[in-house]
Write a protein that holds these residues in place. Structure first.
Motif, short mmCIF file in Angstrom:
data_model
loop_
_atom_site.label_atom_id
_atom_site.label_comp_id
_atom_site.label_asym_id
_atom_site.label_seq_id
_atom_site.Cartn_x
_atom_site.Cartn_y
_atom_site.Cartn_z
N TYR A 184 0.84 -1.20 0.00
CA TYR A 184 0.00 0.00 0.00
C TYR A 184 0.87 1.25 0.00
O TYR A 184 0.64 2.18 -0.77
CB TYR A 184 -0.93 -0.01 1.21
N GLN A 185 1.88 1.27 0.86
CA GLN A 185 2.77 2.43 0.95
C GLN A 185 3.52 2.64 -0.36
O GLN A 185 3.66 3.76 -0.83
CB GLN A 185 3.77 2.26 2.10
N ALA A 186 4.01 1.55 -0.95
CA ALA A 186 4.73 1.65 -2.22
C ALA A 186 3.82 2.22 -3.30
O ALA A 186 4.24 3.05 -4.11
CB ALA A 186 5.27 0.29 -2.63
N SER A 187 2.56 1.81 -3.29
CA SER A 187 1.59 2.32 -4.25
C SER A 187 1.38 3.82 -4.06
O SER A 187 1.33 4.58 -5.04
CB SER A 187 0.27 1.57 -4.09
N LYS A 188 1.23 4.26 -2.81
CA LYS A 188 1.04 5.69 -2.52
C LYS A 188 2.27 6.49 -2.94
O LYS A 188 2.14 7.59 -3.48
CB LYS A 188 0.76 5.90 -1.03
N ILE A 189 3.45 5.94 -2.70
CA ILE A 189 4.69 6.63 -3.09
C ILE A 189 4.74 6.76 -4.61
O ILE A 189 5.06 7.82 -5.15
CB ILE A 189 5.92 5.89 -2.55
N GLN A 190 4.41 5.69 -5.33
CA GLN A 190 4.42 5.73 -6.79
C GLN A 190 3.41 6.75 -7.32
O GLN A 190 3.69 7.47 -8.27
CB GLN A 190 4.15 4.34 -7.38
N GLN A 191 2.24 6.83 -6.69
CA GLN A 191 1.24 7.82 -7.10
C GLN A 191 1.77 9.23 -6.88
O GLN A 191 1.61 10.11 -7.73
CB GLN A 191 -0.06 7.62 -6.31
N PHE A 192 2.41 9.45 -5.73
CA PHE A 192 2.99 10.76 -5.43
C PHE A 192 4.06 11.14 -6.46
O PHE A 192 4.05 12.24 -7.01
CB PHE A 192 3.58 10.78 -4.02
N LEU A 193 4.97 10.21 -6.74
CA LEU A 193 6.05 10.49 -7.69
C LEU A 193 5.50 10.72 -9.09
O LEU A 193 6.03 11.56 -9.83
CB LEU A 193 7.07 9.36 -7.67
N ALA A 194 4.45 10.01 -9.48
CA ALA A 194 3.82 10.21 -10.79
C ALA A 194 3.25 11.63 -10.87
O ALA A 194 3.39 12.31 -11.90
CB ALA A 194 2.74 9.17 -11.03
N ARG A 195 2.60 12.08 -9.79
CA ARG A 195 2.06 13.45 -9.78
C ARG A 195 3.18 14.48 -9.89
O ARG A 195 3.06 15.48 -10.60
CB ARG A 195 1.25 13.70 -8.52
N VAL A 196 4.27 14.25 -9.18
CA VAL A 196 5.41 15.16 -9.25
C VAL A 196 5.91 15.26 -10.68
O VAL A 196 6.14 16.35 -11.20
CB VAL A 196 6.54 14.70 -8.30
N ASN A 197 6.07 14.11 -11.34
CA ASN A 197 6.56 14.10 -12.73
C ASN A 197 5.58 14.78 -13.67
O ASN A 197 5.99 15.47 -14.61
CB ASN A 197 6.84 12.68 -13.19
N ASN A 198 4.28 14.61 -13.45
CA ASN A 198 3.27 15.21 -14.33
C ASN A 198 3.23 16.73 -14.23
O ASN A 198 2.90 17.40 -15.20
CB ASN A 198 1.88 14.65 -14.02
N TYR A 199 3.52 17.27 -13.06
CA TYR A 199 3.39 18.71 -12.85
C TYR A 199 4.73 19.42 -12.75
O TYR A 199 4.79 20.54 -12.27
CB TYR A 199 2.53 18.98 -11.60
N SER A 200 5.79 18.80 -13.22
CA SER A 200 7.12 19.41 -13.20
C SER A 200 7.49 19.83 -14.62
O SER A 200 7.09 19.20 -15.58
CB SER A 200 8.15 18.41 -12.68
N PHE A 201 8.25 20.88 -14.73
CA PHE A 201 8.72 21.33 -16.03
C PHE A 201 10.04 22.06 -15.87
O PHE A 201 10.38 22.53 -14.79
CB PHE A 201 7.69 22.23 -16.72
N GLN A 202 10.77 22.15 -16.96
CA GLN A 202 12.07 22.83 -16.96
C GLN A 202 11.89 24.27 -17.40
O GLN A 202 11.17 24.55 -18.36
CB GLN A 202 13.03 22.14 -17.94
N LEU A 203 12.51 25.20 -16.70
CA LEU A 203 12.53 26.59 -17.12
C LEU A 203 13.78 26.83 -17.94
O LEU A 203 14.83 26.23 -17.67
CB LEU A 203 12.54 27.52 -15.91
N PRO A 204 13.70 27.70 -18.95
CA PRO A 204 14.90 28.02 -19.73
C PRO A 204 15.98 28.61 -18.83
O PRO A 204 15.67 29.27 -17.82
CB PRO A 204 14.42 29.06 -20.74
N ALA A 205 17.23 28.39 -19.17
CA ALA A 205 18.36 28.88 -18.35
C ALA A 205 18.33 30.39 -18.21
O ALA A 205 18.74 30.94 -17.18
CB ALA A 205 19.67 28.42 -18.96
N ASP A 206 17.82 31.11 -19.21
CA ASP A 206 17.81 32.57 -19.17
C ASP A 206 16.49 33.15 -18.62
O ASP A 206 16.26 34.34 -18.69
CB ASP A 206 18.08 33.14 -20.57
N TYR A 207 15.66 32.31 -18.03
CA TYR A 207 14.37 32.76 -17.50
C TYR A 207 14.57 33.69 -16.31
O TYR A 207 15.37 33.43 -15.43
CB TYR A 207 13.52 31.56 -17.07
N LYS A 208 13.83 34.79 -16.30
CA LYS A 208 13.84 35.71 -15.16
C LYS A 208 12.41 36.02 -14.78
O LYS A 208 11.58 36.29 -15.64
CB LYS A 208 14.56 37.00 -15.51
#
Length: 76
Positions: A43-67
Motif C-alpha cells: 500500500y505504501q509503495a503504491s502511494k509513493i508511486q502515485q505521489f512520484l507520478a504526480r510530481v513528474n506530471n506537474y514538473s517542467f524545466q525553465l529556460p536557463a535565461d528565464y527571469k
C-alpha cells in the motif's frame, strides 16, 4: 530542477543509484527521504508511486535565461 534518484544508506551516507549532473557541482541540494513502512509495504509503495507520478506530471524545466519579473506582475 526536480530529479528523483534512488539511494541506499550505507554507514550514514547516501549512495546514489546514478551519478548527478556536473551542472550541480558545488550546489546545495534538498533531499526528500521516502521510505515505505513494513506492515503495509505494498500500500505504501503504491502511494509513493502515485505521489512520484504526480510530481513528474506537474514538473517542467525553465529556460536557463528565464527571469521572474515581479515589476510586471505588480504593474510597477
Amino acid at each position: 530542477m526536480l530529479q528523483i534518484i534512488k539511494a541506499t544508506c550505507t554507514n550514514g551516507e547516501l549512495v546514489l543509484s546514478e551519478k548527478l549532473s556536473s551542472e550541480l557541482e558545488g550546489k546545495t541540494l534538498q533531499v526528500m527521504i521516502i521510505e515505505p513502512s513494513e506492515p503495509n509495504q505494498d500500500y505504501q509503495a503504491s502511494k509513493i508511486q502515485q505521489f512520484l507520478a504526480r510530481v513528474n506530471n506537474y514538473s517542467f524545466q525553465l529556460p536557463a535565461d528565464y527571469k521572474f519579473n515581479r515589476d510586471e506582475i505588480y504593474e510597477r
